[in-house]
Motif scaffolding. Structure first.
Motif, PDB file in Angstrom:
ATOM      1  N   GLN A 184       5.538  -2.881   7.083  1.00  0.00           N
ATOM      2  CA  GLN A 184       6.707  -2.376   7.133  1.00  0.00           C
ATOM      3  C   GLN A 184       6.392  -0.973   7.781  1.00  0.00           C
ATOM      4  OE1 GLN A 184       8.572  -2.177   3.174  1.00  0.00           O
ATOM      5  NE2 GLN A 184       9.472  -4.285   3.405  1.00  0.00           N
ATOM      6  N   ARG A 185       7.506  -0.410   8.521  1.00  0.00           N
ATOM      7  CA  ARG A 185       7.704   0.985   9.243  1.00  0.00           C
ATOM      8  C   ARG A 185       8.913   1.605   8.773  1.00  0.00           C
ATOM      9  NH1 ARG A 185       5.368  -2.621  12.877  1.00  0.00           N
ATOM     10  NH2 ARG A 185       3.353  -1.484  14.096  1.00  0.00           N
ATOM     11  N   LYS A 186       8.653   3.038   8.729  1.00  0.00           N
ATOM     12  CA  LYS A 186      10.014   3.681   8.505  1.00  0.00           C
ATOM     13  C   LYS A 186       9.946   5.097   9.402  1.00  0.00           C
ATOM     14  CE  LYS A 186       8.877   6.062   4.377  1.00  0.00           C
ATOM     15  NZ  LYS A 186       9.487   6.426   3.019  1.00  0.00           N
ATOM     16  N   LYS A 187      10.785   5.564   9.769  1.00  0.00           N
ATOM     17  CA  LYS A 187      10.898   6.728  10.785  1.00  0.00           C
ATOM     18  C   LYS A 187      10.350   8.112   9.891  1.00  0.00           C
ATOM     19  CE  LYS A 187      14.336   5.285  13.932  1.00  0.00           C
ATOM     20  NZ  LYS A 187      15.946   5.417  14.340  1.00  0.00           N
ATOM     21  N   SER A 207       0.790  -1.309   0.112  1.00  0.00           N
ATOM     22  CA  SER A 207       0.157   0.067  -0.117  1.00  0.00           C
ATOM     23  C   SER A 207       0.841   1.298  -0.016  1.00  0.00           C
ATOM     24  CB  SER A 207      -0.966   0.094   1.143  1.00  0.00           C
ATOM     25  OG  SER A 207      -0.101   0.162   2.516  1.00  0.00           O
ATOM     26  N   GLU A 208       0.216   2.531  -0.151  1.00  0.00           N
ATOM     27  CA  GLU A 208       0.986   3.875  -0.118  1.00  0.00           C
ATOM     28  C   GLU A 208       1.307   3.905   1.502  1.00  0.00           C
ATOM     29  OE1 GLU A 208       2.043   5.825  -2.407  1.00  0.00           O
ATOM     30  OE2 GLU A 208       0.992   4.196  -4.086  1.00  0.00           O
ATOM     31  N   TRP A 209       2.539   4.636   1.670  1.00  0.00           N
ATOM     32  CA  TRP A 209       2.871   4.999   2.915  1.00  0.00           C
ATOM     33  C   TRP A 209       1.886   5.810   3.635  1.00  0.00           C
ATOM     34  CZ3 TRP A 209       6.663   2.493   5.427  1.00  0.00           C
ATOM     35  CH2 TRP A 209       7.858   1.910   4.680  1.00  0.00           C
ATOM     36  N   SER A 210       1.561   5.586   5.159  1.00  0.00           N
ATOM     37  CA  SER A 210       0.597   6.352   5.729  1.00  0.00           C
ATOM     38  C   SER A 210       1.351   7.726   6.181  1.00  0.00           C
ATOM     39  CB  SER A 210       0.199   5.466   7.033  1.00  0.00           C
ATOM     40  OG  SER A 210       1.296   5.516   7.862  1.00  0.00           O
ATOM     41  N   GLU A 211       0.322   8.595   6.730  1.00  0.00           N
ATOM     42  CA  GLU A 211       0.859   9.804   7.105  1.00  0.00           C
ATOM     43  C   GLU A 211       1.661   9.525   8.570  1.00  0.00           C
ATOM     44  OE1 GLU A 211      -2.280  12.568   7.817  1.00  0.00           O
ATOM     45  OE2 GLU A 211      -2.860  12.745   5.894  1.00  0.00           O
ATOM     46  N   CYS A 212       2.636  10.334   8.756  1.00  0.00           N
ATOM     47  CA  CYS A 212       3.280  10.302  10.108  1.00  0.00           C
ATOM     48  C   CYS A 212       2.483  10.336  11.242  1.00  0.00           C
ATOM     49  CB  CYS A 212       4.371  11.355  10.036  1.00  0.00           C
ATOM     50  SG  CYS A 212       5.682  11.261  11.419  1.00  0.00           S
ATOM     51  N   ASN A 213       2.730   9.608  12.080  1.00  0.00           N
ATOM     52  CA  ASN A 213       1.822   9.270  13.165  1.00  0.00           C
ATOM     53  C   ASN A 213       1.821  10.518  14.114  1.00  0.00           C
ATOM     54  OD1 ASN A 213       4.425   8.670  14.356  1.00  0.00           O
ATOM     55  ND2 ASN A 213       3.639   7.281  15.545  1.00  0.00           N
ATOM     56  N   HIS A 273       6.655   7.788  12.985  1.00  0.00           N
ATOM     57  CA  HIS A 273       6.964   6.819  11.939  1.00  0.00           C
ATOM     58  C   HIS A 273       5.646   6.776  11.167  1.00  0.00           C
ATOM     59  CE1 HIS A 273       4.726   4.236  15.216  1.00  0.00           C
ATOM     60  NE2 HIS A 273       4.153   3.878  13.950  1.00  0.00           N
ATOM     61  N   THR A 274       5.993   6.178   9.959  1.00  0.00           N
ATOM     62  CA  THR A 274       4.820   5.892   9.040  1.00  0.00           C
ATOM     63  C   THR A 274       5.176   4.416   8.534  1.00  0.00           C
ATOM     64  OG1 THR A 274       3.936   6.432   6.763  1.00  0.00           O
ATOM     65  CG2 THR A 274       6.359   6.655   7.170  1.00  0.00           C
ATOM     66  N   ILE A 275       3.905   3.904   8.082  1.00  0.00           N
ATOM     67  CA  ILE A 275       3.675   2.351   7.923  1.00  0.00           C
ATOM     68  C   ILE A 275       3.200   2.186   6.421  1.00  0.00           C
ATOM     69  CG2 ILE A 275       3.803   1.822  10.161  1.00  0.00           C
ATOM     70  CD1 ILE A 275       0.692   1.159   9.675  1.00  0.00           C
TER      71      ILE A 275
END
Length: 405
Positions: free
Chosen positions: A340-343, A304-310, A317-319
């Motif tokens: 998957q997660r990224k900062k 999927s597309e990356w989510s907005e930053c939390n 992070h975004t997932i």
């Protein structure tokens, strides 16, 4: 009488007789012997058809008669389990009698004198008290080349009238050489008359018949007789039923399955041995074969597309997620990660904005096939009105129940 004959091309199937007695109780020969022959297995080869590849039996099995239920592909197989059908018949018939039947002493002197008169006596030193049969014909020479050999003849002592007078030998030997080595004119073979033709080998259509004769006396030079002792000829019984039968070889072994796993097919063939116009039988057979199921690897959807930053400020992070489209089966490749997660890093947060702790995650919006869960963090206190926009309520979303329905 014993004999053995191979059922070619099989390396160890055979028919024959063992120790068949041709003598009668009255010291004579039986007139006729007829015996059906069934096949025997010598136990040295493991093939089940005439055209099976040679495969030695280890360890070697005992010699045994074959049965109709040995193997479904055997040419002798009978699905009803009946007795095996004879594959040959041997007929032994006495065609002539020469000499005496037994070493029997005559009853009276008159019988002895009569025997002497009938026999062709040779000039030798045989005492008159020794009564012999006539000499047999000379045997073939023991040498087939021009090397020296010897041949033999024999006679039977029929009576010894005076036991005090010894009787000389009953065997006589003579030097000889192979055929064509003697300088003298060789004598010819003495052959018997031809025996009448045998019955035709078929009851209807074209078959074969045969007749035989035997050597009555070998040449004096010890050579072998070159004249043939058997003749064969075609015979027809009832022309109307004469047709060429369809002749086929036995089925070959089944081929390997066409696949290494799952469902496939295998085949076997047989060959045509007669005119193709007379045969309508199939020459190839195919059947299904089933092997263990093939492994099925796990299949995943696209990311999927990356989510907005939390977070709206500071470090967060975004997932992104993907779903399982097909579970692995029969030892296939397992599924990789589905989240998957990224900062993500935003501007520093103002300390004047205070928030309450995160709420619990809400229930998943779907029981399967991929849903979402939410949680929020509410503003507890704003220090200044100018921070209204930066001090907001926060919300997080995550994927849940991503397994297929």
């Amino acid at each position: 009488m014993s004999f053995l004959t191979m059922l070619g091309p099989s390396p160890d199937w055979n028919v024959g007789l063992s120790g068949e007695d041709l003598c009668t109780k009255e010291c004579g020969w039986v007139q006729r012997l007829v015996t059906d022959l069934i096949p025997w297995d010598a136990g040295t080869d493991s093939g089940v058809t005439y055209e099976s590849p040679n495969k030695p039996t280890v360890p070697q099995e005992k010699i045994r008669p074959l049965t109709s239920l040995d193997h479904p592909q055997s040419p002798f197989y009978d699905p009803e389990g009946g007795a095996i059908t004879p594959v040959a018949k041997v007929v032994v018939e006495r065609i002539a009698r020469k000499g005496e039947q037994c070493n029997v002493v005559p009853d009276t002197i008159d019988d002895i004198v009569a025997d002497i008169g009938q026999e062709e006596k040779e000039e030798d030193d045989t005492p008159e008290t020794c009564i012999y049969s006539g000499w047999s014909p000379w045997s073939a020479c023991s040498s087939a080349t021009c090397e020296k050999g010897r041949r033999m003849r024999q006679r039977m002592l029929k009576a010894q009238l005076d036991l005090s007078v010894p009787c000389p030998h009953t065997q006589d030997f003579q030097p000889c050489m192979g055929p064509g080595c003697s300088m003298e004119e060789p004598s010819t073979c003495m052959m018997s008359e031809w025996i009448s033709w045998s019955a035709c080998s078929v009851s209807c259509g074209m078959g074969m018949r045969s007749r035989e004769r035997y050597v009555k006396q070998y040449p004096e030079d010890g050579s072998l007789c070159q004249l043939h002792t058997e003749e064969t000829d075609k015979c027809v019984v009832n022309d109307e039923c004469y047709t060429i039968p369809c002749m086929l070889s036995p089925w070959s072994e089944w081929s390997e399955c066409s696949v290494t796993c799952g469902r496939g097919v295998r085949t076997r063939q047989r060959m045509l041995k007669s005119d193709p116009a007379e045969c309508t039988e199939e020459l190839e057979q195919t059947e299904k074969c089933m092997l263990p199921e093939c492994p099925v690897d796990c299949m995943m959807s696209e990311w999927s597309e990356w989510s907005e930053c939390n977070k709206s400020c500071g470090k967060g992070h975004t997932i992104r997620t993907r779903m399982i489209k097909l579970e692995p089966q029969f030892g296939g490749r397992p599924c990789p990660e589905s989240i998957q997660r990224k900062k993500c890093k935003l501007r520093k947060c103002k300390k004047s904005c205070k928030r309450k702790p995160w709420t619990s995650w809400t229930d998943c919006t779907k029981p399967c096939g991929g849903g979402i869960q939410e949680r929020s963090m509410m503003v507890k206190k704003r220090a200044k009105a100018s921070l209204m926009e930066s001090c907001k309520n926060l919300k997080e979303i995550r994927a849940c129940n991503v397994h297929p329905c």
